[in-house]
Motif scaffolding. Structure first.
Motif, short mmCIF file in Angstrom:
data_model
loop_
_atom_site.label_atom_id
_atom_site.label_comp_id
_atom_site.label_asym_id
_atom_site.label_seq_id
_atom_site.Cartn_x
_atom_site.Cartn_y
_atom_site.Cartn_z
N TYR A 1 0.78 -1.32 0.10
CA TYR A 1 -0.03 0.15 0.08
C TYR A 1 0.70 1.26 0.09
O TYR A 1 2.04 1.29 0.31
CB TYR A 1 -0.99 0.02 1.29
CG TYR A 1 -0.33 -0.09 2.44
CD1 TYR A 1 0.39 1.10 3.02
CD2 TYR A 1 0.11 -1.36 3.09
CE1 TYR A 1 0.93 0.92 4.41
CE2 TYR A 1 0.47 -1.44 4.42
CZ TYR A 1 1.09 -0.25 5.03
OH TYR A 1 1.71 -0.41 6.18
N VAL A 2 0.04 2.20 -0.58
CA VAL A 2 0.93 3.74 -0.15
C VAL A 2 0.44 4.13 1.33
O VAL A 2 -0.49 3.93 1.75
CB VAL A 2 0.39 4.60 -1.16
CG1 VAL A 2 0.65 6.12 -1.14
CG2 VAL A 2 0.57 4.28 -2.60
N ASP A 3 1.69 4.47 1.87
CA ASP A 3 1.75 5.16 3.10
C ASP A 3 1.52 6.90 3.00
O ASP A 3 2.73 7.15 2.78
CB ASP A 3 2.93 4.72 3.92
CG ASP A 3 3.05 4.83 5.44
OD1 ASP A 3 1.90 4.46 5.82
OD2 ASP A 3 3.67 5.23 6.08
N TYR B 1 -1.64 3.68 13.41
CA TYR B 1 -0.47 3.37 14.17
C TYR B 1 0.26 2.15 13.93
O TYR B 1 -0.57 1.12 14.15
CB TYR B 1 -0.67 3.66 15.67
CG TYR B 1 0.51 3.27 16.50
CD1 TYR B 1 1.82 4.34 16.53
CD2 TYR B 1 0.66 2.26 17.29
CE1 TYR B 1 2.84 4.21 17.17
CE2 TYR B 1 1.87 1.94 17.95
CZ TYR B 1 2.77 2.72 17.87
OH TYR B 1 3.82 2.53 18.64
N ASN B 2 1.43 2.26 12.98
CA ASN B 2 2.20 1.24 12.59
C ASN B 2 3.50 1.35 12.76
O ASN B 2 3.97 2.31 12.83
CB ASN B 2 1.52 0.66 11.46
CG ASN B 2 1.98 1.52 10.14
OD1 ASN B 2 2.34 2.61 10.42
ND2 ASN B 2 1.65 1.32 9.12
N HIS B 3 4.16 0.25 12.89
CA HIS B 3 5.68 0.02 12.81
C HIS B 3 6.42 0.91 13.94
O HIS B 3 7.34 1.43 13.76
CB HIS B 3 6.25 0.65 11.35
CG HIS B 3 5.64 0.12 10.15
ND1 HIS B 3 6.05 -1.26 9.95
CD2 HIS B 3 4.74 0.14 9.33
CE1 HIS B 3 5.67 -1.79 8.64
NE2 HIS B 3 4.61 -0.95 8.52
N ASN B 4 5.46 1.20 14.89
CA ASN B 4 6.16 1.55 16.38
C ASN B 4 6.74 2.89 16.01
O ASN B 4 7.68 3.66 16.45
CB ASN B 4 7.27 0.79 16.78
CG ASN B 4 6.64 -0.50 17.23
OD1 ASN B 4 5.66 -0.67 17.75
ND2 ASN B 4 7.35 -1.58 17.23
N ARG B 5 6.02 3.89 15.13
CA ARG B 5 6.63 5.26 15.15
C ARG B 5 5.87 6.11 16.15
O ARG B 5 4.69 5.80 16.66
CB ARG B 5 5.99 5.70 13.68
CG ARG B 5 6.81 4.75 12.49
CD ARG B 5 6.55 5.17 11.35
NE ARG B 5 5.03 4.88 10.76
CZ ARG B 5 4.57 5.19 9.47
NH1 ARG B 5 5.32 5.62 8.66
NH2 ARG B 5 3.11 4.84 9.36
N LYS B 6 6.85 6.86 16.68
CA LYS B 6 6.44 7.64 18.10
C LYS B 6 5.40 8.59 17.43
O LYS B 6 4.41 8.71 18.55
CB LYS B 6 7.46 8.27 18.77
CG LYS B 6 8.41 7.23 19.45
CD LYS B 6 9.49 7.96 20.12
CE LYS B 6 10.54 6.76 20.77
NZ LYS B 6 11.85 6.89 20.85
N GLN B 7 5.42 9.39 16.63
CA GLN B 7 4.61 10.59 16.39
C GLN B 7 3.96 10.37 15.04
O GLN B 7 3.04 11.13 14.82
CB GLN B 7 5.13 11.74 16.75
CG GLN B 7 6.04 12.39 15.61
CD GLN B 7 6.61 13.82 15.98
OE1 GLN B 7 6.98 13.99 16.99
NE2 GLN B 7 6.48 14.61 14.84
N VAL B 8 4.41 9.85 14.06
CA VAL B 8 3.78 9.68 12.71
C VAL B 8 2.61 8.75 12.67
O VAL B 8 2.68 7.66 13.42
CB VAL B 8 4.91 9.17 11.73
CG1 VAL B 8 4.14 8.87 10.35
CG2 VAL B 8 5.92 9.99 11.69
#
Length: 127
Positions: free
Chosen positions: A64-66, A84-91
């Motif tokens: 998919y396009v993120d 919320y995915n890939h453990n990104r803190k604020q993105v």
């Protein structure tokens, strides 16, 4: 004719990613005329007041396009389409496998809210 790096990026994507990205790009540019499109970290970024608002990417191993909002953590309560995915803190991001996955009206509202948020913030990466 000179092709800008960001245009080359879009044109080198396989379908359906290319169509999705070009459509999302047009909505961003039409909704936020003050946004500046840049090519950095080998992906397209959209900045407001020299601060990153969002970027488009295809993460390795995904289909998919993120559509990733830099300050998405501050918007996720009002916009549940942000994931919320890939453990990104604020993105936080909207994963798009097809154009039909994007609710344009809701996306425009999110763009306007995100632009307002970035304009108010002192720094884009706060975590």
């Amino acid at each position: 004719m000179i092709v800008k790096p960001v245009d080359h990026y879009f044109l080198s994507q396989k379908e359906p990613y290319q169509s999705i990205m070009l459509y999302v790009r047009s909505v961003i540019l039409n909704t936020l005329p003050e946004v500046v499109e840049r090519y950095s970290y080998k992906i397209p970024f959209y900045n407001i007041d020299k601060k990153p608002l969002l970027y488009l990417n295809i993460l390795k191993g995904t289909d998919y396009v993120d559509v990733a909002f830099v300050q998405g953590v501050l918007l996720e309560n009002d916009f549940p389409i942000l994931k919320y995915n890939h453990n990104r803190k604020q993105v936080r991001s909207i994963p798009l496998k097809t154009l039909e996955d994007l609710d344009q009206e809701q996306f425009v509202e999110l763009l306007i809210a995100a632009a307002h948020q970035v304009k108010q913030s002192k720094r884009p990466w706060f975590i």
